[in-house]
Design a protein around this motif. Structure first.
Motif, short mmCIF file in Angstrom:
data_model
loop_
_atom_site.label_atom_id
_atom_site.label_comp_id
_atom_site.label_asym_id
_atom_site.label_seq_id
_atom_site.Cartn_x
_atom_site.Cartn_y
_atom_site.Cartn_z
N GLN A 154 0.85 -1.20 0.00
CA GLN A 154 0.00 0.00 0.00
C GLN A 154 0.88 1.24 0.00
O GLN A 154 1.92 1.27 0.65
CB GLN A 154 -0.90 0.02 1.23
CG GLN A 154 -1.75 1.28 1.36
CD GLN A 154 -2.56 1.30 2.64
OE1 GLN A 154 -3.61 0.68 2.72
NE2 GLN A 154 -2.07 2.02 3.64
N TYR A 159 -2.87 0.45 -4.01
CA TYR A 159 -2.90 -0.84 -3.29
C TYR A 159 -2.78 -1.97 -4.31
O TYR A 159 -3.42 -1.95 -5.36
CB TYR A 159 -4.21 -0.97 -2.53
CG TYR A 159 -4.33 -2.24 -1.71
CD1 TYR A 159 -3.84 -2.30 -0.41
CD2 TYR A 159 -4.94 -3.39 -2.24
CE1 TYR A 159 -3.95 -3.46 0.36
CE2 TYR A 159 -5.05 -4.55 -1.49
CZ TYR A 159 -4.55 -4.58 -0.20
OH TYR A 159 -4.65 -5.74 0.56
N LYS A 185 -8.36 0.59 -11.69
CA LYS A 185 -8.61 -0.60 -10.89
C LYS A 185 -8.37 -1.81 -11.78
O LYS A 185 -8.99 -1.94 -12.85
CB LYS A 185 -10.05 -0.62 -10.37
CG LYS A 185 -10.38 -1.90 -9.59
CD LYS A 185 -11.82 -1.89 -9.11
CE LYS A 185 -12.14 -3.17 -8.34
NZ LYS A 185 -13.55 -3.19 -7.87
N ASP A 209 -9.16 4.13 7.80
CA ASP A 209 -9.44 3.04 6.87
C ASP A 209 -10.73 3.29 6.10
O ASP A 209 -10.87 2.85 4.95
CB ASP A 209 -9.55 1.71 7.62
CG ASP A 209 -8.20 1.22 8.16
OD1 ASP A 209 -7.16 1.71 7.67
OD2 ASP A 209 -8.20 0.37 9.06
N GLN A 210 -11.67 4.00 6.72
CA GLN A 210 -12.93 4.29 6.04
C GLN A 210 -12.77 5.31 4.93
O GLN A 210 -13.67 5.50 4.11
CB GLN A 210 -13.97 4.79 7.06
CG GLN A 210 -14.53 3.72 7.98
CD GLN A 210 -13.50 3.17 8.95
OE1 GLN A 210 -12.74 3.94 9.56
NE2 GLN A 210 -13.44 1.86 9.10
N VAL A 239 -10.51 5.08 2.58
CA VAL A 239 -10.08 4.39 1.37
C VAL A 239 -11.24 4.34 0.38
O VAL A 239 -12.35 3.96 0.75
CB VAL A 239 -9.61 2.96 1.69
CG1 VAL A 239 -9.29 2.19 0.41
CG2 VAL A 239 -8.39 3.00 2.60
N GLU A 289 -14.03 3.24 -1.98
CA GLU A 289 -14.70 1.93 -1.99
C GLU A 289 -14.24 1.07 -3.14
O GLU A 289 -14.10 -0.16 -3.00
CB GLU A 289 -16.22 2.14 -2.08
CG GLU A 289 -17.01 0.87 -1.91
CD GLU A 289 -18.50 1.11 -1.81
OE1 GLU A 289 -19.25 0.11 -1.83
OE2 GLU A 289 -18.90 2.28 -1.71
N CYS A 294 -11.41 0.70 -4.22
CA CYS A 294 -10.09 0.15 -3.95
C CYS A 294 -10.08 -0.87 -2.82
O CYS A 294 -9.02 -1.35 -2.43
CB CYS A 294 -9.10 1.26 -3.59
SG CYS A 294 -8.63 2.28 -4.99
N ARG A 295 -11.23 -1.20 -2.30
CA ARG A 295 -11.27 -2.21 -1.24
C ARG A 295 -11.22 -3.58 -1.87
O ARG A 295 -12.08 -3.93 -2.68
CB ARG A 295 -12.50 -2.00 -0.37
CG ARG A 295 -12.45 -0.65 0.35
CD ARG A 295 -13.68 -0.31 1.11
NE ARG A 295 -13.60 1.08 1.58
CZ ARG A 295 -14.56 1.70 2.22
NH1 ARG A 295 -15.71 1.07 2.47
NH2 ARG A 295 -14.40 2.96 2.61
N GLU A 317 -11.33 -7.20 -3.32
CA GLU A 317 -12.49 -8.09 -3.46
C GLU A 317 -12.19 -9.46 -2.85
O GLU A 317 -11.07 -9.87 -2.75
CB GLU A 317 -12.83 -8.22 -4.95
CG GLU A 317 -13.15 -6.88 -5.60
CD GLU A 317 -13.17 -6.95 -7.11
OE1 GLU A 317 -12.62 -7.94 -7.66
OE2 GLU A 317 -13.75 -6.06 -7.73
#
Length: 198
Positions: free
Chosen positions: A126, A144, A169, A188-189, A191, A193, A195-196, A198
């Motif tokens: 990261q 990331y 992405k 963390d919130q 980041v 969405e 990029c979270r 899977e």
């Protein structure tokens, strides 16, 4: 009714002593143990001609993450003064391949690199890109990447310029729309969405 001069002087003295005491407490609470320093970089982020410093420090509690100190130069009061301390910014392990570090970006921005390239099947890196804008440090970019050492068909990547909202992405263009977040408010919130993993 005018207060006697002695009372005014006394009140002022108490105020100054309290201010000095608070300043000493703040300085003590942010005293860095050199043994805990993980990485240091220097640059002139506020463009005043002086040399600023960013210091990444290992947590003293194993449940915490590494914290970032940023010191800005001030011609009126050298040496550089603490501008911001952001605790728990970068996950930190104790083995090579898990220890976070700082780097200078191409534009002179602060890059905070964290990773797990040593433990388990889930490996990841990261990068937070931090820039100085309008008198404050903001998170200007988020990158990331992750892969699975057992499932060779799995790979995930996300790279977003948070100032423009443009990015990629899994190597495909994406656009995100969210306010730019100050470093002080990042979590963390924050980041994106998209990029979270899977």
């Amino acid at each position: 009714m005018k207060r006697p001069i002695k009372q005014l002087i006394s009140a002022l003295s108490v105020s100054l002593l309290c201010s000095a005491s608070i300043a000493e407490e703040v300085a003590e609470s942010h005293r860095i143990n050199p043994a805990n320093v993980l990485s240091v970089i220097s640059n002139d982020w506020n463009n005043d001609g002086g040399m600023d410093r960013a210091v990444l420090v290992a947590p003293t509690d194993m449940d915490d993450d590494a914290g970032l100190y940023i010191y800005l130069s001030d011609a009126a009061s050298p040496p550089p003064q603490l501008n911001i301390f952001k605790p728990n910014l970068a996950w930190s392990g104790i083995l090579w391949g898990t220890i976070p570090r700082l780097a200078l970006g191409k534009s002179g921005s602060i890059e905070v690199h964290s990773m797990n390239e040593a433990i388990g099947r889930n490996r990841w890196t990261q990068k937070l890109t931090i820039a100085y804008r309008d008198g404050a440090f903001v998170v200007a970019g988020y990158t990331y990447e992750s892969y699975d050492t057992l499932d060779l068909n799995y790979a995930f990547s996300c790279d977003i310029n948070l100032l423009s909202g443009n990015g990629f992405k899994n190597k495909k263009p994406v656009k995100v729309s969210q306010p730019v977040v100050k470093l002080a408010d990042w979590s963390d919130q924050s980041v994106p969405e998209v990029c979270r993993a899977e």
